[in-house]
Design a protein around this motif. Structure first.
Motif, PDB file in Angstrom:
ATOM      1  N   ILE A 117       3.196  -3.982   0.336  1.00 34.67           N
ATOM      2  CA  ILE A 117       3.433  -2.970   1.370  1.00 34.67           C
ATOM      3  C   ILE A 117       3.841  -1.686   0.649  1.00 34.67           C
ATOM      4  O   ILE A 117       4.847  -1.674  -0.075  1.00 34.67           O
ATOM      5  CB  ILE A 117       4.521  -3.405   2.360  1.00 34.67           C
ATOM      6  CG1 ILE A 117       4.055  -4.598   3.189  1.00 34.67           C
ATOM      7  CG2 ILE A 117       4.892  -2.253   3.286  1.00 34.67           C
ATOM      8  CD1 ILE A 117       5.054  -5.049   4.236  1.00 34.67           C
ATOM      9  N   GLU A 118       3.053  -0.634   0.828  1.00 33.62           N
ATOM     10  CA  GLU A 118       3.321   0.643   0.150  1.00 33.62           C
ATOM     11  C   GLU A 118       3.830   1.664   1.151  1.00 33.62           C
ATOM     12  O   GLU A 118       3.190   1.931   2.177  1.00 33.62           O
ATOM     13  CB  GLU A 118       2.052   1.157  -0.532  1.00 33.62           C
ATOM     14  CG  GLU A 118       2.282   2.376  -1.414  1.00 33.62           C
ATOM     15  CD  GLU A 118       1.966   3.690  -0.700  1.00 33.62           C
ATOM     16  OE1 GLU A 118       2.568   4.725  -1.050  1.00 33.62           O
ATOM     17  OE2 GLU A 118       1.116   3.664   0.208  1.00 33.62           O
ATOM     18  N   ILE A 119       5.015   2.213   0.874  1.00 31.60           N
ATOM     19  CA  ILE A 119       5.626   3.262   1.701  1.00 31.60           C
ATOM     20  C   ILE A 119       5.774   4.492   0.820  1.00 31.60           C
ATOM     21  O   ILE A 119       6.538   4.475  -0.155  1.00 31.60           O
ATOM     22  CB  ILE A 119       6.991   2.815   2.257  1.00 31.60           C
ATOM     23  CG1 ILE A 119       6.864   1.480   3.000  1.00 31.60           C
ATOM     24  CG2 ILE A 119       7.574   3.872   3.172  1.00 31.60           C
ATOM     25  CD1 ILE A 119       8.187   0.921   3.494  1.00 31.60           C
ATOM     26  N   LEU A 205      -7.442  -3.533   2.520  1.00 36.75           N
ATOM     27  CA  LEU A 205      -6.417  -2.501   2.639  1.00 36.75           C
ATOM     28  C   LEU A 205      -6.299  -2.073   4.098  1.00 36.75           C
ATOM     29  O   LEU A 205      -7.250  -1.550   4.680  1.00 36.75           O
ATOM     30  CB  LEU A 205      -6.753  -1.303   1.756  1.00 36.75           C
ATOM     31  CG  LEU A 205      -5.779  -0.123   1.842  1.00 36.75           C
ATOM     32  CD1 LEU A 205      -4.395  -0.533   1.342  1.00 36.75           C
ATOM     33  CD2 LEU A 205      -6.312   1.068   1.038  1.00 36.75           C
ATOM     34  N   SER A 206      -5.124  -2.293   4.668  1.00 36.45           N
ATOM     35  CA  SER A 206      -4.849  -1.869   6.042  1.00 36.45           C
ATOM     36  C   SER A 206      -3.952  -0.642   5.997  1.00 36.45           C
ATOM     37  O   SER A 206      -2.854  -0.692   5.436  1.00 36.45           O
ATOM     38  CB  SER A 206      -4.166  -2.993   6.825  1.00 36.45           C
ATOM     39  OG  SER A 206      -4.979  -4.142   6.873  1.00 36.45           O
ATOM     40  N   THR A 207      -4.431   0.436   6.566  1.00 35.69           N
ATOM     41  CA  THR A 207      -3.671   1.684   6.612  1.00 35.69           C
ATOM     42  C   THR A 207      -3.140   1.882   8.022  1.00 35.69           C
ATOM     43  O   THR A 207      -3.903   1.887   8.986  1.00 35.69           O
ATOM     44  CB  THR A 207      -4.549   2.873   6.203  1.00 35.69           C
ATOM     45  OG1 THR A 207      -5.061   2.648   4.880  1.00 35.69           O
ATOM     46  CG2 THR A 207      -3.749   4.159   6.221  1.00 35.69           C
ATOM     47  N   LYS A 216       4.377  12.624  10.674  1.00 36.46           N
ATOM     48  CA  LYS A 216       3.337  11.611  10.554  1.00 36.46           C
ATOM     49  C   LYS A 216       3.114  11.250   9.090  1.00 36.46           C
ATOM     50  O   LYS A 216       3.056  12.120   8.226  1.00 36.46           O
ATOM     51  CB  LYS A 216       2.032  12.107  11.178  1.00 36.46           C
ATOM     52  CG  LYS A 216       2.114  12.284  12.694  1.00 36.46           C
ATOM     53  CD  LYS A 216       0.767  12.635  13.292  1.00 36.46           C
ATOM     54  CE  LYS A 216       0.866  12.753  14.810  1.00 36.46           C
ATOM     55  NZ  LYS A 216      -0.439  13.064  15.435  1.00 36.46           N
ATOM     56  N   SER A 217       2.995   9.953   8.850  1.00 30.23           N
ATOM     57  CA  SER A 217       2.747   9.465   7.497  1.00 30.23           C
ATOM     58  C   SER A 217       2.005   8.142   7.606  1.00 30.23           C
ATOM     59  O   SER A 217       1.493   7.795   8.678  1.00 30.23           O
ATOM     60  CB  SER A 217       4.070   9.304   6.739  1.00 30.23           C
ATOM     61  OG  SER A 217       3.825   9.011   5.378  1.00 30.23           O
ATOM     62  N   PHE A 218       1.936   7.390   6.487  1.00 31.34           N
ATOM     63  CA  PHE A 218       1.159   6.159   6.474  1.00 31.34           C
ATOM     64  C   PHE A 218       1.907   5.058   5.728  1.00 31.34           C
ATOM     65  O   PHE A 218       2.686   5.316   4.808  1.00 31.34           O
ATOM     66  CB  PHE A 218      -0.202   6.369   5.801  1.00 31.34           C
ATOM     67  CG  PHE A 218      -1.101   7.312   6.546  1.00 31.34           C
ATOM     68  CD1 PHE A 218      -1.915   6.852   7.562  1.00 31.34           C
ATOM     69  CD2 PHE A 218      -1.124   8.660   6.234  1.00 31.34           C
ATOM     70  CE1 PHE A 218      -2.738   7.710   8.257  1.00 31.34           C
ATOM     71  CE2 PHE A 218      -1.946   9.536   6.921  1.00 31.34           C
ATOM     72  CZ  PHE A 218      -2.754   9.057   7.936  1.00 31.34           C
ATOM     73  N   ILE A 219       1.650   3.826   6.160  1.00 35.61           N
ATOM     74  CA  ILE A 219       2.074   2.628   5.438  1.00 35.61           C
ATOM     75  C   ILE A 219       0.817   1.839   5.099  1.00 35.61           C
ATOM     76  O   ILE A 219      -0.036   1.622   5.968  1.00 35.61           O
ATOM     77  CB  ILE A 219       3.027   1.759   6.279  1.00 35.61           C
ATOM     78  CG1 ILE A 219       4.364   2.451   6.466  1.00 35.61           C
ATOM     79  CG2 ILE A 219       3.234   0.394   5.629  1.00 35.61           C
ATOM     80  CD1 ILE A 219       5.335   1.683   7.363  1.00 35.61           C
ATOM     81  N   ASN A 220       0.682   1.428   3.859  1.00 36.79           N
ATOM     82  CA  ASN A 220      -0.475   0.651   3.410  1.00 36.79           C
ATOM     83  C   ASN A 220      -0.068  -0.800   3.167  1.00 36.79           C
ATOM     84  O   ASN A 220       0.986  -1.064   2.564  1.00 36.79           O
ATOM     85  CB  ASN A 220      -1.061   1.235   2.119  1.00 36.79           C
ATOM     86  CG  ASN A 220      -1.721   2.577   2.352  1.00 36.79           C
ATOM     87  OD1 ASN A 220      -2.499   2.746   3.288  1.00 36.79           O
ATOM     88  ND2 ASN A 220      -1.413   3.555   1.510  1.00 36.79           N
ATOM     89  N   VAL A 221      -0.890  -1.715   3.637  1.00 39.19           N
ATOM     90  CA  VAL A 221      -0.689  -3.139   3.376  1.00 39.19           C
ATOM     91  C   VAL A 221      -1.913  -3.637   2.612  1.00 39.19           C
ATOM     92  O   VAL A 221      -3.032  -3.606   3.126  1.00 39.19           O
ATOM     93  CB  VAL A 221      -0.504  -3.949   4.673  1.00 39.19           C
ATOM     94  CG1 VAL A 221      -0.248  -5.415   4.342  1.00 39.19           C
ATOM     95  CG2 VAL A 221       0.640  -3.385   5.507  1.00 39.19           C
ATOM     96  N   CYS A 222      -1.693  -4.080   1.380  1.00 49.71           N
ATOM     97  CA  CYS A 222      -2.780  -4.508   0.496  1.00 49.71           C
ATOM     98  C   CYS A 222      -2.739  -6.037   0.362  1.00 49.71           C
ATOM     99  O   CYS A 222      -1.725  -6.603  -0.053  1.00 49.71           O
ATOM    100  CB  CYS A 222      -2.625  -3.843  -0.868  1.00 49.71           C
ATOM    101  SG  CYS A 222      -3.843  -4.353  -2.088  1.00 49.71           S
ATOM    102  N   ILE A 223      -3.864  -6.684   0.720  1.00 55.54           N
ATOM    103  CA  ILE A 223      -3.947  -8.148   0.685  1.00 55.54           C
ATOM    104  C   ILE A 223      -5.127  -8.552  -0.196  1.00 55.54           C
ATOM    105  O   ILE A 223      -6.261  -8.153   0.079  1.00 55.54           O
ATOM    106  CB  ILE A 223      -4.135  -8.727   2.100  1.00 55.54           C
ATOM    107  CG1 ILE A 223      -3.067  -8.192   3.053  1.00 55.54           C
ATOM    108  CG2 ILE A 223      -4.101 -10.243   2.061  1.00 55.54           C
ATOM    109  CD1 ILE A 223      -3.249  -8.647   4.474  1.00 55.54           C
TER     110      ILE A 223
END
Length: 336
Positions: A117-119, A205-207, A216-223
């Motif tokens: 999880i990238e913040i 990659l789920s953004t 507004k910003s983004f969280i990335n979930v990498c599986i």
């Protein structure tokens, strides 16, 4: 072409080309001609469109659950919405994020691989500011510009708690597909030092778009793909329907088994009596209280406060007080 040409057909085709009846351009424009699609081996597409659609639904649930989780933690309005799902390589993901950012490392047993999880720094510092009682924006109402070189220990401690909550959210979002034991293994701030998978490893990659106090910003979930290897059959919509039918067949038995474990409060009233306060204070062991009913009259038994049965009091074979059910009362019919 889909069929093999005979020698006679080949000769006719060559003669037509020599005579100018057929040109090479017209052959290339033949709608029946085989279409060739370029395939990039550095970006292999592992999951089919059907599976990706299922993952899309899962992360929509993730965004909804995370909205409630972060809103409760930050005590402000938070909105998360799934922006996109891509299949790329791990190396591409590493090059798309800041040099210094918050990376939450998760392990979801019994499935393989590490999830990330990238913040980004701006969102990370916004979370820290709100958790510490700040407004999240500058005095002019503009979002704070953050260029972080490192996170302090206090900041990492606060952000680790948020990452742990998101890991629990990840577990809940996947509960409809597979039961996971998702745990946050730790956090890191230097993505280049993470060796959780090889650079060419295919990942999903789920953004997720995040909106907090107008920022507004983004969280990335990498599986990684290895996460999906053992559950690809469960990602099929067809499998969902099969499971639903199977579950419906056993639903009555399952419901009956679960109801057997429900505890109910049952009470029987022997009657009522009115006494003066002075008489109550003067009571001693052995005194008799006269109730408002005869000993031969049936009593009412209440289940969870509702009248259900007419009963007769007595003793069991073990010497305990007991009641014998005589009939269902009028109250039982009304409650049904």
């Amino acid at each position: 072409m889909d069929q093999v040409l005979s020698q006679q057909e080949i000769d006719q085709l060559l003669n037509a080309m020599n005579n100018g009846d057929i040109t090479q351009e017209s052959i290339a424009e033949d709608p029946n001609d085989v279409k060739i699609k370029t395939y990039d081996f550095r970006r292999p597409t592992k999951l089919s469109k059907e599976y990706i659609n299922t993952v899309h639904l899962i992360f929509e649930d993730f965004a909804k659950i995370a909205t409630n989780v972060l809103s409760t933690q930050l005590r402000t309005n938070v909105r998360l919405q799934l922006a996109s799902i891509e299949q790329i390589s791990y190396d591409e993901f590493m090059h798309s994020i800041p040099r210094v950012t918050l990376m939450g490392i998760m392990q979801s047993a019994p499935l393989n691989g590490m999830q990330l999880i990238e913040i980004n720094p701006q969102l990370s510092m916004l979370l820290v500011d709100l958790l510490c009682g700040g407004q999240g924006v500058s005095s002019s109402g503009q979002a704070m510009i953050v260029d972080k070189e490192r996170f302090s220990e206090i900041e990492l401690s606060l952000l680790q708690d948020s990452a742990r909550r998101l890991a629990d959210t990840f577990k809940q979002a996947w509960s409809g597909i597979v039961e996971l034991d998702t745990k946050l293994e730790g956090v890191d701030t230097n993505p280049q030092l993470l060796q959780t998978m090889s650079p060419n490893e295919p990942v999903v990659l789920s953004t997720i778009e995040v909106d907090i106090v107008g920022v507004k910003s983004f969280i990335n979930v990498c599986i990684p793909y290895v996460f999906f290897e053992s559950i690809t059959d469960k990602l099929s919509f067809h499998n969902w329907f099969d499971n639903t039918n199977s579950a419906n067949e056993h639903a009555p038995e399952d419901l009956r088994a679960r109801m057997n474990d429900v505890e109910l409060e049952i009470e029987t009233k022997l009657g009522q009596a009115e006494v003066k306060l002075s008489e109550f204070l003067a009571m001693e062991v052995g005194d008799v209280i006269k109730l408002n009913r005869r000993t031969t009259e049936p009593l009412e038994t209440y289940v969870q406060g509702h009248e259900y049965f007419k009963v007769k009091p007595g003793n069991s074979s073990h010497g305990q007080y007991a009641i014998e059910l005589l009939e269902r009362s009028q109250g039982a019919l009304e409650n049904d």
